[in-house]
Design an enzyme around this catalytic site. Sequence first.
Site, mmCIF file in Angstrom:
data_model
loop_
_atom_site.group_PDB
_atom_site.id
_atom_site.type_symbol
_atom_site.label_atom_id
_atom_site.label_comp_id
_atom_site.label_asym_id
_atom_site.label_seq_id
_atom_site.Cartn_x
_atom_site.Cartn_y
_atom_site.Cartn_z
ATOM 1 N N GLU A 163 0.729 -1.091 0.006
ATOM 2 C CA GLU A 163 0.037 -0.733 -0.011
ATOM 3 C C GLU A 163 1.044 1.298 -0.012
ATOM 4 O O GLU A 163 1.576 1.417 0.671
ATOM 5 C CB GLU A 163 -0.664 -0.133 1.289
ATOM 6 C CG GLU A 163 -1.733 1.670 1.103
ATOM 7 C CD GLU A 163 -2.730 1.785 2.716
ATOM 8 O OE1 GLU A 163 -2.599 0.661 3.914
ATOM 9 O OE2 GLU A 163 -3.960 2.250 2.525
ATOM 10 N N ARG A 193 5.164 -12.678 9.622
ATOM 11 C CA ARG A 193 6.202 -11.602 9.248
ATOM 12 C C ARG A 193 7.422 -11.676 9.793
ATOM 13 O O ARG A 193 7.450 -11.981 11.309
ATOM 14 C CB ARG A 193 5.258 -10.453 9.529
ATOM 15 C CG ARG A 193 4.933 -9.971 10.938
ATOM 16 C CD ARG A 193 3.540 -9.204 11.164
ATOM 17 N NE ARG A 193 4.422 -7.807 10.139
ATOM 18 C CZ ARG A 193 3.272 -7.123 9.785
ATOM 19 N NH1 ARG A 193 2.486 -7.091 9.690
ATOM 20 N NH2 ARG A 193 3.812 -6.317 9.035
ATOM 21 N N LYS A 201 4.587 0.099 9.616
ATOM 22 C CA LYS A 201 4.138 1.543 8.964
ATOM 23 C C LYS A 201 4.020 2.636 9.786
ATOM 24 O O LYS A 201 3.952 4.085 10.080
ATOM 25 C CB LYS A 201 3.556 1.176 7.716
ATOM 26 C CG LYS A 201 4.788 0.639 6.919
ATOM 27 C CD LYS A 201 3.594 0.777 5.728
ATOM 28 C CE LYS A 201 2.706 0.151 4.700
ATOM 29 N NZ LYS A 201 2.942 0.326 3.551
#
Length: 558
Positions: A34, A259, A269
Amino acid sequence: MTEKNSVDFVRQIILDDSESGKHQGRVQTRFPPEPNGYLHIGHAKSICLNFGIAQEFGGKCNLRFDDTNPEKEETEYVDSIMEDVRWLGFEWEGEALFASNYFDQLYQWAVQLIKEGKAYVCELPAEEVSQFRGRWNEPGKNSPFRDRSVDENLELFEKMRSGGFKDGEATLRAKIDMSAKNMYLRDPTLYRVRHAHHHRTGDKWCIYPTYDYTHGQSDSIEKVTHSVCTLEFENHRPLYDWCLDAIGIFHPQQIEFARLNLTHTVMSKRKLLQLVESGLVDSWDDPRMPTISGFRRKGYTPESIRSFCAKIGITKTNSLTEIGLLEQSIREHLNTIAPRRFGILNPIKVVIENYAEGESEERDAINNPQDPDAGTRKIKFGREIYIDREDFMEDPPKKFFRLAPGREVRLRYAYFLTCNEVIKNDAGEVIELRCTYDPATAGGKSPDGRKVKATIHWLNADDAVDAEVRLYEHLLSFENPGDMEEGPDWLKSINPNSRTVLNNAKVEPSLASASVGESFQFERMGYFAVDMDSTAEKLVFNRTVTLKDDWAKTKKMK
RNA sequence: UGACCCAUGGUGUAAUGGUAACACAGCGGAUUUUGAUUCCGUCAUUCUAGGUUCGAGUCCUAGUGGGUCAACCA
């Protein structure tokens, strides 16, 4: 290196699919960021996986921006992401793709779902949608708008599209099952009203599809065979599958892996954005940031990051990788390629009393002992030199081998040096050492077989070049990022010593012409890269990583 | 409180029902004109309890521990 004939579970699935002839052996993946932030080391893991699989299986990997939330997404991020993927050494096939490319198709499929009675326009406010959803252990309640007629839904959806609703007044929802055990199946939102400017589609739309409605269909449009994502999307998979089947299109397989988590590192983020916006770091590419651009600026190489990603593997286990493994990866690479230079971080002046005033000579130094082709260079030696403050102690502890009053050490590539006198200022700080050298030890060899316990680096005083050197430590005081405080106070977990700026450093004159991004090993001190703040007037180096240092360890133990 | 997922040395991973291995870290040593590199040695692992099997880290059941989920974020 031993050939590793085992593969991770993702590659195993793909291997099995290839062999069974699924998708006619075709393999296609995608990396779907994104564009709402800069890529970090965790993304590197995903990039290496997705692009790596495409390379290994002779398939392709798309770069696709998941840009369905116009309020958070910006072109700046798109650009940085493309730069970072390329820098890591990967290239996508054709143009970079955007989920927003598919907005028209997605809209048509939504209309199709409405016509087939699989979706409806709901006018419940967000709060009530949440209440109606129920709890984990109790089923939800149907929306009062759930049983609208197809025609009414069609009309209202068109009203959503054409701006007849304000933000939050209506959503398009899938009609699935309000008592499903999986919350994502309790009539999830497909479209929401957002009167916002989109970085690609501008003001064309005031409704935007949600991630869950977009991702699988985008994969399908692109004919992705294996859609690899992280573990938190595991619960979304039934919805991913539902959308594809309800619409009746090509059905990629979603596979989830864990992850990356690193010690002393924040990876979200949202938190990284906070660091940038709070000014605790200078920018997304601040060398303290775990972003790709931060590591690049700090002096990491793409090879080292790829090698790190290969070492950590791919599993479904939640894990916390020691940041030391990353640091070791960059040492391994830089050790083979980085030219050696002398750099003095905290200089002390040394006057060699028995060296003739006004005289000087040149000494030969090896550029890279790991690479004979790198050759040698000349370093000027004279009566006044600098050594590093860490290489002298007036009152040395037992295991300190370096210079001390009355003690002899080797000046690398030059001569044996003995300290005779310590000169201090009024504050009692050592400001100068008076020493003598042994002319018979030219090149650092002693003809009488005399041994010294230490070899130190040095720089000729009158032509050493000034430099600023920035030292970095872990950004986070906590080893386990999970241990830090929740809420805005997490910013207090930032290591106050994460950056130390040394303004008085000295480096070899040849470094004056070094270009931004170039890496060097300052012998015995670590690896350093020229920062983009460097100018003709002022050299600036970032310490990429220290050398392994047994002395530092024993010093710490004491 | 429900569903789904996960569990192998300190850390990260491998072992595809058949001798539990590799890397990093640690510790010890050798070499060394970088206390680096290199080399050698060493420490240490299958969450628990049942079951299936000639044989289980691997398959099954339960427990325990951890993760994810009740956004109109991704």
